[in-house]
Design a protein around this motif. Structure first.
Motif, PDB file in Angstrom:
ATOM      1  N   PRO A  98      64.404 -15.909 -72.351  1.00 37.57           N
ATOM      2  CA  PRO A  98      63.722 -15.053 -73.330  1.00 37.57           C
ATOM      3  C   PRO A  98      62.280 -15.535 -73.511  1.00 37.57           C
ATOM      4  N   GLN A  99      61.360 -14.593 -73.551  1.00 38.70           N
ATOM      5  CA  GLN A  99      59.944 -14.960 -73.622  1.00 38.70           C
ATOM      6  C   GLN A  99      59.520 -15.440 -75.003  1.00 38.70           C
ATOM      7  N   ASP A 100      60.276 -15.087 -76.014  1.00 42.08           N
ATOM      8  CA  ASP A 100      59.970 -15.642 -77.333  1.00 42.08           C
ATOM      9  C   ASP A 100      61.239 -15.753 -78.165  1.00 42.08           C
ATOM     10  N   LEU A 101      61.096 -16.376 -79.316  1.00 37.87           N
ATOM     11  CA  LEU A 101      62.285 -16.677 -80.120  1.00 37.87           C
ATOM     12  C   LEU A 101      62.948 -15.427 -80.663  1.00 37.87           C
ATOM     13  N   PHE A 102      62.176 -14.362 -80.872  1.00 40.81           N
ATOM     14  CA  PHE A 102      62.788 -13.127 -81.353  1.00 40.81           C
ATOM     15  C   PHE A 102      63.812 -12.630 -80.327  1.00 40.81           C
ATOM     16  N   VAL A 103      63.407 -12.557 -79.074  1.00 39.15           N
ATOM     17  CA  VAL A 103      64.307 -12.077 -78.007  1.00 39.15           C
ATOM     18  C   VAL A 103      65.491 -13.037 -77.866  1.00 39.15           C
ATOM     19  N   ALA A 104      65.196 -14.345 -77.916  1.00 40.95           N
ATOM     20  CA  ALA A 104      66.262 -15.349 -77.777  1.00 40.95           C
ATOM     21  C   ALA A 104      67.322 -15.157 -78.839  1.00 40.95           C
ATOM     22  N   ARG A 105      66.900 -14.884 -80.067  1.00 39.41           N
ATOM     23  CA  ARG A 105      67.858 -14.765 -81.177  1.00 39.41           C
ATOM     24  C   ARG A 105      68.530 -13.407 -81.209  1.00 39.41           C
ATOM     25  N   PHE A 106      67.840 -12.388 -80.711  1.00 41.79           N
ATOM     26  CA  PHE A 106      68.406 -11.027 -80.789  1.00 41.79           C
ATOM     27  C   PHE A 106      69.506 -10.812 -79.751  1.00 41.79           C
TER      28      PHE A 106
END
Ligand code: ATP
Length: 369
Positions: free
Chosen positions: A231-239
């Motif tokens: 994931p390119q950022d934490l939002f994507v990682a968590r979603f």
């Protein structure tokens, strides 16, 4: 081959941006999912492709033809775009039989009667509803109604399928069955598809590419594997991912000749290739629950944790474990004899870690490429 190109698309409703400078290219025959939380702009983007909304600026090109360009003053109306649409509600005509629901659009296209009849039979066969041809929608289950909606869409042979949460009205079991059918149908028809969902499992299972959106911004476009593993950022990682990815706040530290990511008693080795990329000291390290291994017996170098809860779910069990103030989810196969309040030992695979800048939330390093 580029099939749908969205260039610098912006859409604002009463001063609040719904879609911000969206750039997205969809290849021919690809199944692309717009994924994100409620209100992130997925439906607006789909409606813009369909021609049901006009963007404030930008350009839409489909198969080399400009559908919309604010600059050039071009706007092709929805009925001329040859797109197939399916929304959350099946929108079947209640007073018409399945046959009539499907044939209506074909009659408007002025196709000969026998041709229409053969198309209706062919598409009903595709969605395995041949024997329901003379039923009314009220005599069908939700899943069957949705399949009629799919049959109606494919009957018109649109160049692109646009689907907005088509499975969200179905119960959990039917949703899984319909996913299988949609995937098979896409494989057979090879139709370029744009699919909207907030369900990350649906996105992962169906898509060739996933476009993750947040607050009108396209965060990342990638294959399901890229989205899940890098994931390119934490939002994507968590979603994306269930249970949620573990996020560990920590710092870089040097011990002897080794370099580590450290927080409390947790110490994870940073391998050579990663060291040069890690410029910031303050990081968030992430690890998926299935990439942590548990042992009931102590092993050298493993981290001692306390089991806070045990959630068996048949095919897997989710453990919630604690190390001082750090909580981690761990996924293990099947059932376990590990019990609450027990001490166990965990091992985090250093090569499965991703590292993010704590301030910006952006990816600093991933071993997955
Ligand atoms: P959901 O999953 O809940 O359908 P979404 O990601 O599809 O959400 P959109 O429906 O595209 O989100 O909405 C994006 C934003 O634009 C939201 O803040 C929404 O309130 C707003 N919006 C959408 N349509 C309109 C409209 N016709 N008028 C005003 N605001 C709108």
């Amino acid at each position: 081959m580029k099939w749908i190109e969205l260039k610098d698309i912006k859409k604002t409703y009463s001063g609040s941006p719904a879609v911000r400078e969206l750039n997205l290219t969809i290849e021919e025959k690809q199944f692309v999912t717009l994924l994100g939380p409620s209100g992130c702009g997925k439906t607006t983007t789909l409606r813009i492709i369909a021609g049901l909304e006009e963007p404030d600026s930008g350009e839409i090109i489909v198969n080399g033809k400009i559908f919309f360009s604010r600059e050039k003053g071009i706007y092709v109306p929805p009925e001329k775009r040859k797109l197939g649409l399916i929304f959350q509600s099946y929108a079947l005509w209640p007073h018409m039989t399945v046959r009539k629901n499907i044939s209506l659009a074909l009659e408007q296209m002025r196709l000969p009667k026998d041709k229409i009849e053969s198309i209706v039979k062919e598409v009903l066969n595709k969605v395995q509803l041949s024997e329901y041809i003379d039923r009314y929608p009220s005599e069908l289950s939700g899943g069957q109604q949705q399949r009629v909606a799919v049959a109606r869409m494919i009957a018109a042979k649109p160049s692109i399928f646009l689907m907005d949460e088509p499975l969200s009205n179905l119960d959990a079991m039917l949703r899984v069955d319909m996913r299988t059918e949609l995937k098979r149908l896409h494989h057979e028809l090879g139709s370029t598809t744009v699919y909207v969902t907030h369900d990350q499992v649906e996105a992962l299972t169906l898509s060739d590419k996933i476009a993750v959106m947040d607050k009108g911004i396209l965060k990342q476009v990638g294959t399901p594997e890229e989205i899940y593993k890098r994931p390119q950022d934490l939002f994507v990682a968590r979603f994306v991912g269930s249970p949620r990815i573990n996020c560990i706040e920590g710092n870089l530290a040097t011990e002897g000749s080794g370099r580590y990511f450290k927080t409390g008693k947790i110490k994870i080795q940073i391998k050579n290739e990663a060291q040069s990329k890690m410029s910031t000291d303050s990081l968030i390290g992430t690890i998926r629950p299935e990439d942590i291994v548990v042992s009931k017996v102590e092993k050298p170098g493993w981290i001692k944790v306390n089991v806070f809860s045990v959630l068996p779910a048949g095919s897997e069990t989710i453990l919630s474990v604690k190390q001082d103030t750090i909580n981690l989810s761990v996924k293990i196969n099947g059932f376990t004899d590990i019990r609450m309040n027990e001490s166990v030992w965990i091992n985090i695979d250093p090569l499965k870690m991703n590292y993010y800048n704590k301030e910006t939330g952006k990816l600093v390093f991933s071993y997955f490429s």
